[in-house]
Scaffold this active site. Structure first.
Site, PDB file in Angstrom:
ATOM      1  CG  HIS A 106      40.475   4.486  20.294  1.00 27.26           C
ATOM      2  ND1 HIS A 106      41.203   5.398  21.011  1.00 27.26           N
ATOM      3  CD2 HIS A 106      39.206   4.555  20.775  1.00 27.26           C
ATOM      4  CE1 HIS A 106      40.420   6.000  21.894  1.00 27.26           C
ATOM      5  NE2 HIS A 106      39.196   5.499  21.766  1.00 27.26           N
ATOM      6  CG  HIS A 108      43.715   8.762  21.807  1.00 26.53           C
ATOM      7  ND1 HIS A 108      43.623   7.442  22.206  1.00 26.53           N
ATOM      8  CD2 HIS A 108      43.589   9.504  22.943  1.00 26.53           C
ATOM      9  CE1 HIS A 108      43.446   7.395  23.514  1.00 26.53           C
ATOM     10  NE2 HIS A 108      43.418   8.637  23.980  1.00 26.53           N
ATOM     11  CD  GLU A 138      42.189   0.349  20.273  1.00 26.88           C
ATOM     12  OE1 GLU A 138      42.840   0.820  19.324  1.00 26.88           O
ATOM     13  OE2 GLU A 138      42.201   0.817  21.428  1.00 26.88           O
ATOM     14  CD  GLU A 142      44.527   6.129  18.934  1.00 28.34           C
ATOM     15  OE1 GLU A 142      43.298   5.932  18.881  1.00 28.34           O
ATOM     16  OE2 GLU A 142      45.207   5.900  19.954  1.00 28.34           O
TER      17      GLU A 142
END
Length: 511
Positions: free
Chosen positions: A345, A247, A418, A250
């Site tokens: 991420h 992504h 994350e 990010e």
């Protein structure tokens, strides 16, 4: 329709409350919030007051986002000091509007402004919890967060009751160009310079190869970090596979990944032991086109690549296809044990670092999967095991974690790592500590260190002698194999070029 606005400038020295009455023009109200009117980034767009006919002058702001990773699709002037700003949606996909990155120039000294980001595609945001945009200028090139007291996140009746993030800012140097961004930018070019600098260090435990190319012909780099002995023909390998930036918006993903790489190539005793025992395969930027274009979630063609692991197309998702082919190739090699897959991420609504894992019918395997995040929680003060969760949500079926968790055998563990776009909370306190670039990289170093605990290799560190070996002095050889295109399975397991890390010096002065 007339709307009474209360604009509050919160500056370090004083609070100035300004009331302005705004009369909306018909053409503004007709397409206000209509993202169909946004076709690309603004390019050196000068905003002149309504009805102004004279020569442009200082204070007539010039907005620009036509640069790498830039994003700003439209600017509407609401008053002499207030501007509505529209995020350009991801290319070929209007659903995603989160990342912004633009410059403002031609300012007046002490010029006060309010910028309203009016078309976020998400309602939940860390702006509710104190997050603030990043800013830097030409004379102060170190990124800083704006004071949270200058930032407001609210549902706005003027924009179809969508959520708006407004921030007040006072320009203080007329000759500066100011840049504002959602989070620390990390561009494709910065990434390539970083890898080039690694190559010049001529390390015998670092190998770089081009696994493939994106739709726009940007490199998909694959890094291998291990002792050369582990790559000799017939050697058995325990592999840790790490990916990042699927992504593109990010950006903390790249900083965490750089922290992992910097630590693993270093001469730290723990890094030396890990290189002897493990083979690290790292694809740090899976979506180079999206990164370059300033998208938040999608590739050039509007695909969320992290939903296409089940059947990636070699022409629509070439980077994903190449990585998947390589992983399957390694999985089918009896000499290779693929122990870990970690996809990095950044999260837009939660604090701290944390992990997502998979759910298995085998209770013992499920319990073993929890070991690594528990150990990471002990090593990293910003990592939260309580926020870590294990699931099999249907909407996540096309992600790397879910697909590979179902493909690989019981000896492999797949995680999504994350990290918050904003901050972490240290145990025992309630205060949020905003992440810096260094803090993101520190989390990466702690991820790498945790493999030592997981494999119980601490005695090997204690046996290492203190003197550090010197780097080889001979000139780095050229690529052993040409840079090829096509599926990863067609690539020889060559070592490629060797690389090194770069240190960025940031000035200390601040706004």
């Amino acid at each position: 329709m007339r709307v009474l606005r209360l604009a509050i400038f919160l500056l370090p020295s004083r609070v100035i409350i300004l009331r302005t009455t705004v009369a909306y023009r018909a053409n503004q109200s007709n397409d206000m919030g209509n993202d169909d009117a946004i076709g690309g980034n603004v390019s050196k767009y000068m905003v002149l007051p309504n009805g102004y006919c004279g020569q442009p002058k200082k204070g007539h702001l010039i907005f620009d986002a036509c640069f790498e990773s830039g994003n700003l699709g439209r600017v509407d002037q609401i008053s002499d000091f207030e501007y509505d700003l529209f995020i350009r949606p991801d290319t070929c996909n209007p659903r995603f509007r989160v990342w912004f990155n633009f410059t403002v120039e031609n300012v007046k000294e002490s010029q006060r402004t309010i910028f309203n980001i009016v078309n976020f595609s998400k309602t939940k945001s860390l702006y509710r919890d104190g997050m603030a945009p990043m800013v830097k200028s030409t004379s102060r090139p170190k990124w800083q967060r704006l004071p949270p007291k200058n930032v407001y996140y609210y549902r706005c009746p003027d924009h179809r009751k969508n959520y708006v993030m407004s921030f007040a800012f006072c320009f203080d140097r007329e000759d500066d160009i100011y840049q504002f961004a959602y989070c620390y930018p990390y561009t494709y070019t910065r990434f390539q310079h970083y890898l080039d600098s690694l190559q010049k260090r001529n390390m015998d435990h670092f190998f770089r190869e081009q696994l493939g190319q994106s739709v726009q012909q940007r490199q998909l780099d694959l890094l291998t970090i291990t002792s050369p002995e582990n790559l000799r023909e017939g050697a058995e390998q325990k592999v840790v596979f790490i990916t990042g930036r699927v992504h593109p918006g990010e950006t903390p993903s790249s900083l965490v990944c750089q922290g992992i790489i910097d630590f693993l190539v270093s001469q730290h005793p723990i890094a030396r032991v890990l290189r002897e025992y493990l083979v690290f395969k790292i694809a740090p930027m899976l979506n180079p086109d999206g990164v370059y274009l300033g998208n938040y979630r999608c590739s050039l063609m509007g695909f969320d690549l992290n939903r296409h692991w089940l059947d990636p197309s070699p022409w629509a998702h070439p980077t994903l296809h190449g990585v998947k082919q390589l992983i399957i190739q390694m999985y089918n090699d009896p000499k290779i044990s693929l122990e870990f897959y970690i996809d990095i991420h950044a999260h837009s609504t939660m604090m701290n670092g944390f992990m997502y894992g998979n759910i298995f019918e085998d209770e013992e395997r499920f319990q073993r999967q929890a070991i690594f995040p528990k150990l990471l929680c002990q090593n990293a003060e910003d990592f939260s095991y309580s926020s870590t969760s294990f699931n099999r949500d249907a909407v996540k079926a096309g992600t790397g974690r879910r697909f590979l968790g179902g493909l690989l055998d019981h000896t492999s563990y797949c995680y999504t790592l994350e990290v918050s776009f904003y901050s972490y909370i240290i145990g025992g306190t309630a205060a949020a500590v905003p992440y810096t670039e260094e803090a993101y990289m520190k989390l990466g170093r702690n991820v790498a260190r945790t493999f030592l605990d997981y494999y119980r290799l601490n005695p090997m560190v204690e046996k290492l002698s203190i003197p550090m070996p010197r780097l080889r002095k001979e000139k780095a050889p050229p690529y052993k194999y040409p840079l090829l295109r096509g599926p990863a399975s067609n690539y020889p397991k060559g070592r490629g070029d060797k690389k090194s890390s770069v240190t960025h010096k940031d000035p200390a002065n601040s706004f």
